[in-house]
Write a protein that holds these residues in place. Structure first.
Motif, PDB file in Angstrom:
ATOM      1  N   ARG A 282      30.380  56.497 -79.040  1.00  0.00           N
ATOM      2  CA  ARG A 282      29.873  57.867 -78.959  1.00  0.00           C
ATOM      3  C   ARG A 282      30.514  58.616 -77.802  1.00  0.00           C
ATOM      4  N   ILE A 283      30.566  59.948 -77.933  1.00  0.00           N
ATOM      5  CA  ILE A 283      31.146  60.763 -76.869  1.00  0.00           C
ATOM      6  C   ILE A 283      30.229  60.730 -75.663  1.00  0.00           C
ATOM      7  N   ILE A 284      30.797  60.439 -74.529  1.00  0.00           N
ATOM      8  CA  ILE A 284      30.012  60.386 -73.290  1.00  0.00           C
ATOM      9  C   ILE A 284      29.937  61.788 -72.704  1.00  0.00           C
ATOM     10  N   PRO A 285      28.741  62.359 -72.572  1.00  0.00           N
ATOM     11  CA  PRO A 285      28.638  63.729 -72.039  1.00  0.00           C
ATOM     12  C   PRO A 285      29.017  63.772 -70.559  1.00  0.00           C
ATOM     13  N   ILE A 286      29.553  64.922 -70.162  1.00  0.00           N
ATOM     14  CA  ILE A 286      29.914  65.127 -68.759  1.00  0.00           C
ATOM     15  C   ILE A 286      28.690  65.619 -68.007  1.00  0.00           C
ATOM     16  N   ILE A 287      28.302  64.890 -67.027  1.00  0.00           N
ATOM     17  CA  ILE A 287      27.119  65.222 -66.230  1.00  0.00           C
ATOM     18  C   ILE A 287      27.577  65.598 -64.830  1.00  0.00           C
ATOM     19  N   ASP A 288      27.192  66.787 -64.415  1.00  0.00           N
ATOM     20  CA  ASP A 288      27.563  67.216 -63.063  1.00  0.00           C
ATOM     21  C   ASP A 288      26.841  66.368 -62.030  1.00  0.00           C
ATOM     22  N   PRO A 289      27.534  65.965 -61.000  1.00  0.00           N
ATOM     23  CA  PRO A 289      26.864  65.163 -59.949  1.00  0.00           C
ATOM     24  C   PRO A 289      25.800  65.971 -59.226  1.00  0.00           C
ATOM     25  N   LEU A 290      24.774  65.277 -58.794  1.00  0.00           N
ATOM     26  CA  LEU A 290      23.694  65.930 -58.065  1.00  0.00           C
ATOM     27  C   LEU A 290      24.199  66.444 -56.719  1.00  0.00           C
ATOM     28  N   LYS A 291      23.748  67.623 -56.379  1.00  0.00           N
ATOM     29  CA  LYS A 291      24.147  68.220 -55.109  1.00  0.00           C
ATOM     30  C   LYS A 291      23.305  67.646 -53.977  1.00  0.00           C
ATOM     31  N   ASN A 292      23.940  67.461 -52.870  1.00  0.00           N
ATOM     32  CA  ASN A 292      23.248  66.969 -51.676  1.00  0.00           C
ATOM     33  C   ASN A 292      22.638  68.150 -50.945  1.00  0.00           C
ATOM     34  N   THR A 293      21.316  68.284 -51.079  1.00  0.00           N
ATOM     35  CA  THR A 293      20.612  69.404 -50.436  1.00  0.00           C
ATOM     36  C   THR A 293      19.905  68.980 -49.161  1.00  0.00           C
ATOM     37  N   SER A 294      20.264  67.824 -48.636  1.00  0.00           N
ATOM     38  CA  SER A 294      19.581  67.338 -47.424  1.00  0.00           C
ATOM     39  C   SER A 294      19.835  68.259 -46.239  1.00  0.00           C
ATOM     40  N   VAL A 295      21.092  68.721 -46.104  1.00  0.00           N
ATOM     41  CA  VAL A 295      21.428  69.586 -44.968  1.00  0.00           C
ATOM     42  C   VAL A 295      20.684  70.909 -45.052  1.00  0.00           C
ATOM     43  N   GLU A 296      20.668  71.516 -46.286  1.00  0.00           N
ATOM     44  CA  GLU A 296      19.948  72.783 -46.443  1.00  0.00           C
ATOM     45  C   GLU A 296      18.460  72.602 -46.145  1.00  0.00           C
ATOM     46  N   PHE A 297      17.890  71.474 -46.602  1.00  0.00           N
ATOM     47  CA  PHE A 297      16.467  71.225 -46.354  1.00  0.00           C
ATOM     48  C   PHE A 297      16.192  71.102 -44.856  1.00  0.00           C
ATOM     49  N   ALA A 298      17.078  70.403 -44.146  1.00  0.00           N
ATOM     50  CA  ALA A 298      16.886  70.242 -42.700  1.00  0.00           C
ATOM     51  C   ALA A 298      16.971  71.587 -41.985  1.00  0.00           C
ATOM     52  N   LYS A 299      17.893  72.455 -42.439  1.00  0.00           N
ATOM     53  CA  LYS A 299      18.019  73.774 -41.806  1.00  0.00           C
ATOM     54  C   LYS A 299      16.770  74.618 -42.030  1.00  0.00           C
ATOM     55  N   VAL A 300      16.226  74.548 -43.270  1.00  0.00           N
ATOM     56  CA  VAL A 300      15.018  75.327 -43.574  1.00  0.00           C
ATOM     57  C   VAL A 300      13.844  74.856 -42.713  1.00  0.00           C
ATOM     58  N   VAL A 301      13.671  73.527 -42.620  1.00  0.00           N
ATOM     59  CA  VAL A 301      12.579  72.993 -41.800  1.00  0.00           C
ATOM     60  C   VAL A 301      12.766  73.375 -40.346  1.00  0.00           C
ATOM     61  N   GLY A 302      14.012  73.334 -39.868  1.00  0.00           N
ATOM     62  CA  GLY A 302      14.282  73.692 -38.479  1.00  0.00           C
ATOM     63  C   GLY A 302      13.953  75.148 -38.203  1.00  0.00           C
ATOM     64  N   ARG A 303      14.309  76.036 -39.141  1.00  0.00           N
ATOM     65  CA  ARG A 303      14.002  77.458 -38.943  1.00  0.00           C
ATOM     66  C   ARG A 303      12.497  77.712 -38.924  1.00  0.00           C
ATOM     67  N   VAL A 304      11.756  76.986 -39.773  1.00  0.00           N
ATOM     68  CA  VAL A 304      10.299  77.145 -39.802  1.00  0.00           C
ATOM     69  C   VAL A 304       9.684  76.757 -38.473  1.00  0.00           C
ATOM     70  N   TYR A 305      10.103  75.596 -37.940  1.00  0.00           N
ATOM     71  CA  TYR A 305       9.563  75.163 -36.652  1.00  0.00           C
ATOM     72  C   TYR A 305       9.976  76.115 -35.524  1.00  0.00           C
ATOM     73  N   TYR A 306      11.212  76.631 -35.608  1.00  0.00           N
ATOM     74  CA  TYR A 306      11.685  77.527 -34.545  1.00  0.00           C
ATOM     75  C   TYR A 306      10.917  78.848 -34.550  1.00  0.00           C
ATOM     76  N   GLN A 307      10.619  79.350 -35.753  1.00  0.00           N
ATOM     77  CA  GLN A 307       9.884  80.608 -35.840  1.00  0.00           C
ATOM     78  C   GLN A 307       8.443  80.447 -35.393  1.00  0.00           C
TER      79      GLN A 307
END
Length: 395
Positions: A282-307
């Motif tokens: 069978r044809i193997i579908p192309i699956i986009d790799p998962l994006k690493n959002t760890s850095v964005e999450f850390a930045k958001v948490v940091g901004r919340v604590y800073y504010q």
């Protein structure tokens, strides 16, 4: 020409000296654990075979090169001792059943091996392990019987007494010897009129051990658990491979159940291959790799604590993580951070005493202050530097 001749003569002399040195230099010691009776190397059993007549003077010695089942089925009805000294001993259910029947008739068996698998492990619940460490070259062993136990333990070089039984059936087994006075290395099972003795240290019966006074005395006491008999059977089936005597499928075709299991497995494999030949990929579908959002999450948490400027919450989380780190790594109780706790932490980690005292003082001061009191930036930065310095030194 005379100069060239002089160089040739000098070179020939050096080459001759090299060959003489290579020929006369002592051969390196072979430390291979062969456990073979003809080997005079340290871990062969040549000395044991030559001196066993001193222990069993009335016994006629015979060598068994076939499997245990064939050997015991053809064994004479006279009382005998059966000795197996090998790197590994693996018995199936039929072989163990025949051995127990042989023992119940009044015979005795001694098995010394690094590994005991198969029916020995399953039926007798025997499991072995070794604790050889280069920091400890000697491992004390001794007997449990007051008649055989020596006041000073037996010590052996090269870690030859490092093995021990990690588990045994305490309801059936009797411990005859221990390592460190707590780890069993010699056990005995009683079946009918005979007994089965298991030893976790086959190297104690080698040339290296028996040429030492301690080793000879220890081996003689172990062999004393085997009574005098008319026949002594040496098993060589486990210590040396049988060359060109039987097929590799000997075990499969010896028993009808295993033979039919082999046929069914072979037929099933053929059917599987024929069926899979008809299937299409069978044809193997192309699956986009998962994006690493760890850095964005850390930045958001940091901004919340800073504010929010909630330094108390950040410090409280850092303290909880630091105490959990100490509990998990060093098994320390962190309910009371007093002087006793501080001194224990200093001894375990070997980190600078001043740094640890400053961290504990910060934690105690913070936990005692009013939770409504806001902490300034400098206090948080200073505490964070101390914690990070501790983690860096504790790696």
């Amino acid at each position: 020409m005379s100069g060239l001749r002089r160089y040739l003569i000098f070179g020939a002399i050096l080459l001759g000296l090299y060959f003489v040195a290579q020929y006369t230099k002592p051969k390196p010691i072979n430390w291979e654990k062969t456990l073979l009776p003809e080997d005079k190397i340290p871990f062969g059993t040549y000395v044991l075979r030559q001196q066993i007549a001193d222990v069993f003077p009335k016994s006629t010695q015979t060598i068994a090169k076939r499997d245990v089942l064939a050997t015991l089925n053809t064994a004479a009805e006279t009382r005998s001792n059966y000795i197996i000294i090998a790197p590994s001993v693996q018995l199936n259910a039929e072989e163990l059943k025949a051995m127990i029947k042989y023992i119940q008739a009044g015979n005795h068996v001694l098995i010394a091996a690094f590994e005991m698998t198969g029916a020995l492990e399953d039926s007798l619940k025997v499991s072995l392990a070794g604790s050889f460490r280069f920091t400890k070259k000697k491992y004390p062993v001794n007997f449990t019987s007051p008649y055989l136990k020596r006041e000073l333990d037996y010590y052996f070089e090269k870690g030859i007494s490092a093995n021990y039984f990690t588990s045994i059936d305490t309801a059936k087994a009797m411990v005859l010897g221990r390592k460190y006075e707590e780890l069993p290395n010699l056990v005995q099972y009683r079946f009918g009129k005979g007994s089965l003795v298991l030893c976790a240290n086959p190297q104690l019966f080698t040339n290296y051990s028996l040429l030492n006074e301690n080793g000879a005395d220890y081996a003689a006491k172990v062999l004393s658990y085997l009574p005098q008999a008319k026949m002594l059977i040496w098993d060589e089936h486990f210590s040396r491979p049988v060359v060109n005597s039987e097929s590799h499928f000997r075990v499969l075709f010896s028993y009808e159940q295993l033979r039919w299991a082999y046929y069914l497995a072979l037929i099933g494999l053929i059917v599987f291959v024929l069926y899979e030949m008809k299937r299409r990929q069978r044809i193997i579908p192309i699956i986009d790799p998962l994006k690493n959002t760890s850095v964005e999450f850390a930045k958001v948490v940091g901004r919340v604590y800073y504010q929010q400027r909630n330094h108390n919450d950040i410090i409280d989380k850092k303290i909880n993580y630091f105490l959990a780190y100490l509990r998990n790594k060093y098994r320390l109780k962190t309910t009371i951070l007093d002087e006793e706790f501080t001194s224990s932490l200093i001894k375990i980690t070997s980190i600078d005493e001043t740094l640890i005292q400053q961290i504990i003082a910060f934690i105690n001061t913070f936990q005692k202050q009013d939770k409504k009191t806001k902490t300034n930036d400098n206090y948080l930065i200073q505490f964070n530097k101390l914690i990070e310095q501790f983690y860096k030194l504790d790696r």
